[in-house]
Design a protein around this motif. Structure first.
Motif, PDB file in Angstrom:
ATOM      1  N   ASP A  23       6.279   1.227   6.819  1.00  0.00           N
ATOM      2  CA  ASP A  23       4.721   1.379   6.729  1.00  0.00           C
ATOM      3  C   ASP A  23       4.628   3.038   6.922  1.00  0.00           C
ATOM      4  OD1 ASP A  23       1.823   1.388   6.706  1.00  0.00           O
ATOM      5  OD2 ASP A  23       1.808   0.753   8.964  1.00  0.00           O
ATOM      6  N   TRP A  25      -7.415  -4.958  -0.112  1.00  0.00           N
ATOM      7  CA  TRP A  25      -6.879  -3.821  -0.978  1.00  0.00           C
ATOM      8  C   TRP A  25      -6.285  -4.681  -2.131  1.00  0.00           C
ATOM      9  CZ3 TRP A  25      -4.230  -0.451   3.151  1.00  0.00           C
ATOM     10  CH2 TRP A  25      -5.339   0.539   3.886  1.00  0.00           C
ATOM     11  N   TRP A  49      -3.845  -5.373  12.912  1.00  0.00           N
ATOM     12  CA  TRP A  49      -4.221  -3.963  13.730  1.00  0.00           C
ATOM     13  C   TRP A  49      -5.713  -3.775  13.715  1.00  0.00           C
ATOM     14  CZ3 TRP A  49      -6.169   0.581  11.429  1.00  0.00           C
ATOM     15  CH2 TRP A  49      -6.232   1.681  12.328  1.00  0.00           C
ATOM     16  N   HIS A  90       2.984   4.953  16.157  1.00  0.00           N
ATOM     17  CA  HIS A  90       1.598   4.520  16.963  1.00  0.00           C
ATOM     18  C   HIS A  90       2.091   4.779  18.650  1.00  0.00           C
ATOM     19  CE1 HIS A  90      -0.165   1.716  13.691  1.00  0.00           C
ATOM     20  NE2 HIS A  90      -0.053   2.970  13.255  1.00  0.00           N
ATOM     21  N   ASP A  97       4.808  -0.097  15.564  1.00  0.00           N
ATOM     22  CA  ASP A  97       4.872   0.906  14.512  1.00  0.00           C
ATOM     23  C   ASP A  97       5.346   2.002  15.200  1.00  0.00           C
ATOM     24  OD1 ASP A  97       3.797   2.914  13.124  1.00  0.00           O
ATOM     25  OD2 ASP A  97       2.502   1.610  11.774  1.00  0.00           O
ATOM     26  N   HIS A 124       6.791  -1.584  12.203  1.00  0.00           N
ATOM     27  CA  HIS A 124       6.534  -0.815  11.199  1.00  0.00           C
ATOM     28  C   HIS A 124       7.296   0.231  11.250  1.00  0.00           C
ATOM     29  CE1 HIS A 124       2.326  -3.082  10.139  1.00  0.00           C
ATOM     30  NE2 HIS A 124       3.343  -3.819   9.765  1.00  0.00           N
ATOM     31  N   PHE A 154     -11.133  -2.096   9.506  1.00  0.00           N
ATOM     32  CA  PHE A 154     -11.022  -0.840  10.209  1.00  0.00           C
ATOM     33  C   PHE A 154     -12.143  -0.078   8.712  1.00  0.00           C
ATOM     34  CE2 PHE A 154      -7.723   0.511   7.043  1.00  0.00           C
ATOM     35  CZ  PHE A 154      -6.631  -0.581   7.167  1.00  0.00           C
ATOM     36  N   ASP A 187       0.303   9.567  14.208  1.00  0.00           N
ATOM     37  CA  ASP A 187       0.836   8.437  13.289  1.00  0.00           C
ATOM     38  C   ASP A 187       0.821   9.294  12.056  1.00  0.00           C
ATOM     39  OD1 ASP A 187       1.111   5.983  12.268  1.00  0.00           O
ATOM     40  OD2 ASP A 187      -0.917   5.512  11.865  1.00  0.00           O
ATOM     41  N   LYS A 217      -1.815   0.901  19.102  1.00  0.00           N
ATOM     42  CA  LYS A 217      -1.694   2.344  18.461  1.00  0.00           C
ATOM     43  C   LYS A 217      -2.760   3.095  19.470  1.00  0.00           C
ATOM     44  CE  LYS A 217      -3.162   5.061  14.329  1.00  0.00           C
ATOM     45  NZ  LYS A 217      -3.511   5.005  13.291  1.00  0.00           N
ATOM     46  N   GLU A 243      -0.570  -5.282  16.442  1.00  0.00           N
ATOM     47  CA  GLU A 243       0.024  -3.850  16.353  1.00  0.00           C
ATOM     48  C   GLU A 243      -0.865  -2.839  17.371  1.00  0.00           C
ATOM     49  OE1 GLU A 243       0.223  -2.838  12.132  1.00  0.00           O
ATOM     50  OE2 GLU A 243       0.747  -0.930  12.587  1.00  0.00           O
ATOM     51  N   TRP A 292       0.739  -1.251   0.018  1.00  0.00           N
ATOM     52  CA  TRP A 292       0.099   0.059   0.090  1.00  0.00           C
ATOM     53  C   TRP A 292       0.944   1.136   0.108  1.00  0.00           C
ATOM     54  CZ3 TRP A 292       0.563  -3.304   3.826  1.00  0.00           C
ATOM     55  CH2 TRP A 292       1.133  -3.252   5.085  1.00  0.00           C
ATOM     56  N   ILE A 309      -6.306   7.192   3.865  1.00  0.00           N
ATOM     57  CA  ILE A 309      -5.005   6.724   4.267  1.00  0.00           C
ATOM     58  C   ILE A 309      -4.065   6.360   3.128  1.00  0.00           C
ATOM     59  CG2 ILE A 309      -5.064   6.304   6.733  1.00  0.00           C
ATOM     60  CD1 ILE A 309      -6.020   3.188   5.945  1.00  0.00           C
ATOM     61  N   HIS A 316      -1.794  -5.819   1.811  1.00  0.00           N
ATOM     62  CA  HIS A 316      -3.070  -5.654   2.645  1.00  0.00           C
ATOM     63  C   HIS A 316      -4.217  -6.196   1.971  1.00  0.00           C
ATOM     64  CE1 HIS A 316      -4.577  -3.299   5.979  1.00  0.00           C
ATOM     65  NE2 HIS A 316      -3.402  -2.362   6.063  1.00  0.00           N
TER      66      HIS A 316
HETATM   67  C1  RM4 Z   1      -2.815   1.675  10.448  1.00  0.00           C
HETATM   68  C2  RM4 Z   1      -1.507   0.755  10.797  1.00  0.00           C
HETATM   69  C3  RM4 Z   1      -1.494  -0.417  10.052  1.00  0.00           C
HETATM   70  C4  RM4 Z   1      -1.720  -0.088   8.520  1.00  0.00           C
HETATM   71  C5  RM4 Z   1      -2.914   0.845   8.528  1.00  0.00           C
HETATM   72  C6  RM4 Z   1      -2.908   1.012   6.899  1.00  0.00           C
HETATM   73  O1  RM4 Z   1      -2.440   3.064  11.087  1.00  0.00           O
HETATM   74  O2  RM4 Z   1      -0.345   1.404  10.962  1.00  0.00           O
HETATM   75  O3  RM4 Z   1      -0.326  -1.172  10.021  1.00  0.00           O
HETATM   76  O4  RM4 Z   1      -1.975  -1.414   8.090  1.00  0.00           O
HETATM   77  O5  RM4 Z   1      -2.736   1.787   8.990  1.00  0.00           O
END
Ligand code: RM4
Ligand code: MN
Ligand code: MN
Length: 430
Positions: free
Chosen positions: A327, A103, A179, A257, A254, A281, A131, A289, A221, A219, A56, A429, A100
């Motif tokens: 990332d 996607w 995540w 995060h 990450d 990440h 998400f 972030d 955050k 992960e 991504w 994003i 991902h």
């Molecule tokens: C999130 C997180 C994930 C990533 C997504 C797009 O904040 O960092 O690792 O997969 O964003």
């Protein structure tokens, strides 16, 4: 004038500056030798370093306000892999690709696997997405996924993660990263303890689907998209969960995060000590972030993190096997340039950490000589290892100057012709 990026053209371009590089390398070699460091050993480490690229990351990112598409953006996973191939050809550090889902869900896993293998690439880690709602999805994730109050929504999210693992097995991946954006925008919105119970219950079902050779990464955050608090808000919660889940579960860090000023290298060291560091990440941030390029804001922090990692590598800490990935969201730069530069920044911090005089550092620590302990770290951090990094790339068939060579090749211009703009502006994003 544009040219294909292949071993001959790369070697040809390198030839223009190889003489200067050899001189700089020799000079640095003498300086390091006076400090008891063998430059060849460091170059060897730099050549061995690997960091995965996120599928991504090769598209232009955006903020929640807008996305400004760049020319020649990849339109599907195969074109994304073509861009990843360029990054690896020039840096020789990034053969692994993180996917991902949905996607980049391939219609034919075998075709994608061999398309990658033909280019010396492989699929490294899988990443689930609960998400966002996808077209045709039965239940919405508006109020959560793995921790949703309704069992049917949780089951759907679990199922998606299991599907990612199954696809990952077909693609030859070795880990799955979870995540979740689950959390609350307002105090009182969710019951703090009950949500974590539900999370663990869902994760146990996902964990059960792991084949023996697969690891699952959690992960954490602290906020976003939920602004009051997320459910897996910090490394403590993450560590508790991976301990509960079992030997195949690890905590992924990450860099973006965490709240500004959090001592991330301490978190890294603790996770190493507890045998639960999944990996990273990498990115950088000023406020949250931000997903800025690795090493662009806090290069000393990146070095201090690598200092912990290299220390564990040298001491051969049991079970230490971190997975490295970038990332980032590239909103104003060419993603290929940002990813190449970021991969180089990781190798830089890794090489510098190998230069640290660990025997001296240990002695200063024993004698409580804070001034000299810091100086020992700073000496490594302020060493310009550019000639080592460039020589490592050159010897591996990569570019002495990745961004310069990439620009000279005209790759982006040719991609813009082959890949007409999709017109996908909007926000988001990625
Ligand atoms: C999130 C997180 C994930 C990533 C997504 C797009 O904040 O960092 O690792 O997969 O964003
Ligand atoms: Mn991440
Ligand atoms: Mn993130």
């Amino acid at each position: 004038m544009s040219f294909e990026l292949n071993p001959e053209t790369i070697a040809g371009e390198n030839g223009k500056t190889l003489g200067t590089l050899a001189g700089d390398y020799e000079h640095l070699g003498k300086q390091l030798a006076r400090r008891g460091v063998d430059i060849e050993g460091i170059t060897e480490r730099a050549m061995a370093f690997r960091v995965a690229v996120p599928s991504w990351g090769v598209g232009t990112g955006g903020t929640r306000f807008a996305r400004f598409p760049g020319p020649g953006e990849p339109r599907n996973i195969f074109e994304k892999l073509e861009d990843c191939d360029v990054i690896n050809k020039l840096t020789r550090s990034t053969p692994g690709i993180s996917l991902h889902i949905p996607w980049d869900k391939p219609e034919d896993a075998g075709a994608l696997k061999s398309f990658a293998a033909d280019r010396g690439l492989f699929i490294d880690s899988m990443n689930s997405n609960t998400f966002q709602d996808q077209a045709g999805q039965k239940h919405s994730y508006k109020f959560g996924s793995l921790v949703h109050t309704e069992a049917a929504v949780r089951d759907q999210a679990v199922e998606h993660n299991v599907e990612c693992i199954e696809l990952g097995v077909k693609l030859g991946a070795r880990s799955h990263t979870v995540w979740v954006g689950d959390g609350g925008n307002f105090p009182g919105q969710f019951h703090t303890r009950r949500t974590l119970d539900r999370y663990l219950d869902s994760m146990r079902k996902i964990y059960k689907a792991l084949p023996d050779h697969f690891r699952v990464f959690i992960e954490h955050k602290l906020y976003e998209p939920a602004f009051y608090s997320t459910v897996i808000n910090d490394w403590g919660v993450s560590y508790y969960c991976v301990k509960e889940l079992g030997d195949k579960a690890f905590s992924l860090v990450d860099l973006g995060h965490h709240a500004p000023n959090v001592n991330i290298e301490m978190i890294v060291a603790r996770l190493i000590q507890f045998g639960k560091l999944a990996g990273f990440h990498f990115n950088d941030s000023k406020y949250g972030d931000d997903d800025l390029d690795t090493g662009s804001i806090k290069p000393f922090q990146l070095f201090l993190i690598f200092n912990e990692l290299v220390d564990a590598e040298i001491e051969k800490v049991k079970g230490f096997d971190p997975a490295y990935m970038l990332d980032q969201s590239h909103n104003v730069t060419d993603p290929i340039e940002s990813l190449m530069t970021s991969a180089v920044e990781c190798v830089r911090a890794y090489a510098q950490a190998h230069i640290v005089d660990r025997a001296a550092l240990s002695e200063y620590q024993e004698k409580n000589d804070a001034m000299m302990a810091l100086s020992t770290l700073k000496r490594a951090f302020t060493t310009d290892v550019d000639p080592i990094l460039a020589m490592a790339r050159h010897r591996a068939g990569g570019a002495i100057d990745p961004v310069g060579l990439y620009r000279a090749s005209g790759y982006r211009g040719s991609a813009a012709v082959k890949r007409p703009a999709s017109g996908r502006g909007g926000s988001g994003i990625v």
